[in-house]
Design an enzyme around this catalytic site. Structure first.
Site, mmCIF file in Angstrom:
data_model
loop_
_atom_site.group_PDB
_atom_site.id
_atom_site.type_symbol
_atom_site.label_atom_id
_atom_site.label_comp_id
_atom_site.label_asym_id
_atom_site.label_seq_id
_atom_site.Cartn_x
_atom_site.Cartn_y
_atom_site.Cartn_z
ATOM 1 N N HIS A 168 -8.782 0.797 10.661
ATOM 2 C CA HIS A 168 -7.775 0.586 9.891
ATOM 3 C C HIS A 168 -6.317 -0.007 10.779
ATOM 4 O O HIS A 168 -6.274 0.362 11.961
ATOM 5 C CB HIS A 168 -7.223 2.067 9.451
ATOM 6 C CG HIS A 168 -6.001 2.124 8.860
ATOM 7 N ND1 HIS A 168 -5.008 2.678 9.592
ATOM 8 C CD2 HIS A 168 -5.248 1.635 7.740
ATOM 9 C CE1 HIS A 168 -3.858 2.750 8.734
ATOM 10 N NE2 HIS A 168 -3.940 2.016 7.564
ATOM 11 N N ARG A 173 1.330 0.804 -7.721
ATOM 12 C CA ARG A 173 -0.002 0.525 -8.232
ATOM 13 C C ARG A 173 -1.256 1.195 -7.759
ATOM 14 O O ARG A 173 -1.448 1.175 -6.417
ATOM 15 C CB ARG A 173 0.063 -0.971 -8.138
ATOM 16 C CG ARG A 173 -1.373 -1.550 -8.709
ATOM 17 C CD ARG A 173 -1.476 -2.932 -8.625
ATOM 18 N NE ARG A 173 -2.794 -3.675 -8.838
ATOM 19 C CZ ARG A 173 -3.715 -3.637 -8.366
ATOM 20 N NH1 ARG A 173 -3.681 -3.353 -6.942
ATOM 21 N NH2 ARG A 173 -4.855 -4.125 -8.710
ATOM 22 N N ARG A 182 4.179 -3.312 9.687
ATOM 23 C CA ARG A 182 5.080 -3.415 8.550
ATOM 24 C C ARG A 182 6.451 -3.194 8.961
ATOM 25 O O ARG A 182 6.957 -2.982 10.039
ATOM 26 C CB ARG A 182 5.061 -2.152 7.440
ATOM 27 C CG ARG A 182 5.104 -0.878 8.331
ATOM 28 C CD ARG A 182 4.476 0.378 7.124
ATOM 29 N NE ARG A 182 4.737 1.405 7.825
ATOM 30 C CZ ARG A 182 3.776 2.029 8.832
ATOM 31 N NH1 ARG A 182 2.525 1.519 8.971
ATOM 32 N NH2 ARG A 182 3.684 3.386 9.493
#
EC number: 1.3.3.3
Lengths: 294, 294
Positions: free
Chosen positions: A95, A253, A99
């Protein structure tokens, strides 16, 4: 393998804060059919090597239509996230997530400086330990860190062990890597270069391991143990992961928020690997994080 | 089938507050090999009908050695919980949980009255709807409720729909049943009788459905949909279930807290059943709870 593709960015940007996604995407697309494209993504591909992959590249800015952005008063988010769950139980999950966040000035003080920070990390989650693989993975992370600050690897390695802690189990979800968040105490350009270097290190850290392990013969018992560890992955993500829990609470979402979950997972009552077994060794390393590079 | 076994209680008790576990245990043991015994339990049996079952009967009192008890200052807990996950995708999961709590008087006011309350419920989680099954299940719940108060079924049916809500999905984990908590606004003996009646109703509500569906032929697609719904079960339990989230935070025994998770579960990216399909009908009923008894 095209590990040195030209650096491209998700978008051009005036702030210079965009994390490049292209090298990762090009290599994974070419070699493994993983569709990490720049302006969309197609997760959950069941290809030869991976049962599920969850690449996402996002650049969101302007407006506060997104509930998470609105909550944090974010003006800009640049993010690249990928989770790769291999089929073979001897091939580890990886993973990574890099950001950049930038907030709007507070509404009652429009001239105030904006806040910004970088976050990210790359971590390895095997079901079985091959010490040479874990050492290789951590060495590449360390190499990326050392180009910028010798304190980064030990600091971010520990942060990773602390972050991916499944408190109710007393174990980490995997064997770590690096993790940092809310980082703004360095020059912005330097942190962008650092994050870029980290993102570019995913391929050399991970792909050689996948190449070595993806076709290893395995039994149903190996597969069941992999599935059980994926149950732990689910537990961590749903109960502790900051991004996931924040997303669940703020009505983001849902398919994007939960895309990193494995395709399948397993829970056995009170499963205890036999002491000294390969399963026990993995569990022990998740309970007692090790220094992989001496 | 021994549905009318003599009422036995977990322990004799002076307060008259113990919920009987025996009828459930005897029937399940006799017919299905599920080991719901009175003083222990053996979950996770892979028998002919159930891939995982998680029976628990507990009576804890005195001392505050248990972290959950200590947090709530509990003097006494009587609880019977069982989750049964069948193998066949056409056979629904059932969960029931009946419990009595009693707190100690506050330390600074030893003469103050103790708090007590009843909680519980029985709910059905199918992957496919057979309307006659769901109606039967709800009718038995209503029958148990109506013996005590005509307002109970509508009130506790709605409470169940509200409680098992997976907020981030906008859907319930299943098709409900009855649920109540913190109930102390009736006579204690009456609530004990009511809880006992509810616990005794599990067998007649559930076993006829299992008998009808446990050997229905099914395809890999039916199984995958069952697994996907079990993913939702995991999401509800880890993110919303009060008992689970409280247990995770207070450091309870993790294998007991998570024993209700299914053996296996599945997450597919953005899975959308075709409108009008059997899968869609189930999902629709989870999104828009129905009145099963007119």
């Amino acid at each position: 393998m095209a590990t040195n593709t030209t650096l491209e960015t998700i978008h051009d940007t005036t702030s210079g804060s965009t994390i490049p996604a292209a090298p990762v995407s090009v290599v994974l697309s070419d070699a493994y059919g993983v569709d990490v494209n720049r302006h969309g993504y197609k997760p959950n591909t069941n290809n030869k090597t991976f049962i599920k992959n969850a690449p996402q590249c996002k650049r969101i800015f302007g407006g506060n239509d997104n509930p998470a952005k609105s909550k944090l008063n974010l003006a800009e988010v640049d993010i690249i996230i990928t989770v790769l769950h291999p089929k073979n139980p001897f091939a580890p999950t990886v993973h990574f997530n890099y950001r950049y966040f930038e907030t709007d000035a507070p509404k009652d003080a429009p001239g105030a400086p904006r806040q910004w920070w970088f976050g990210g990390g790359t971590d390895l989650t095997p079901a079985y330990i091959f010490e040479e693989d874990v050492k290789h993975f951590h060495s590449v992370q360390k190499g990326a860190c050392d180009k910028f600050d010798a304190s980064f690897y030990p600091r971010f390695k520990k942060w990773c062990d602390d972050y991916f802690y499944i408190k109710h189990r007393g174990e980490r979800r995997g064997l770590g890597g690096i993790f940092f968040d809310d980082l703004n105490d360095y020059d912005q350009e330097m942190l962008l270069s650092f994050s870029t270097e980290c993102a570019n290190s995913v391929i050399p850290a991970y792909i050689p391991i996948i190449e070595k392990r993806k076709d290893t013969p395995f039994t149903d018992e190996h597969k069941a143990w992999q599935q059980l560890r994926r149950g732990r992955y689910v537990e961590f993500n749903l109960v502790y992961d900051r991004g996931t829990t924040f997303g669940l609470k703020t009505g983001g979402r849902i398919e994007s928020i939960l895309v990193s979950l494995p395709l399948t997972a397993r829970w056995e009552y009170d499963h205890q690997p036999a002491e000294g077994s390969e399963e026990w060794k993995l569990l022990d390393a998740c309970i007692n994080p090790k220094e992989w590079i001496c």
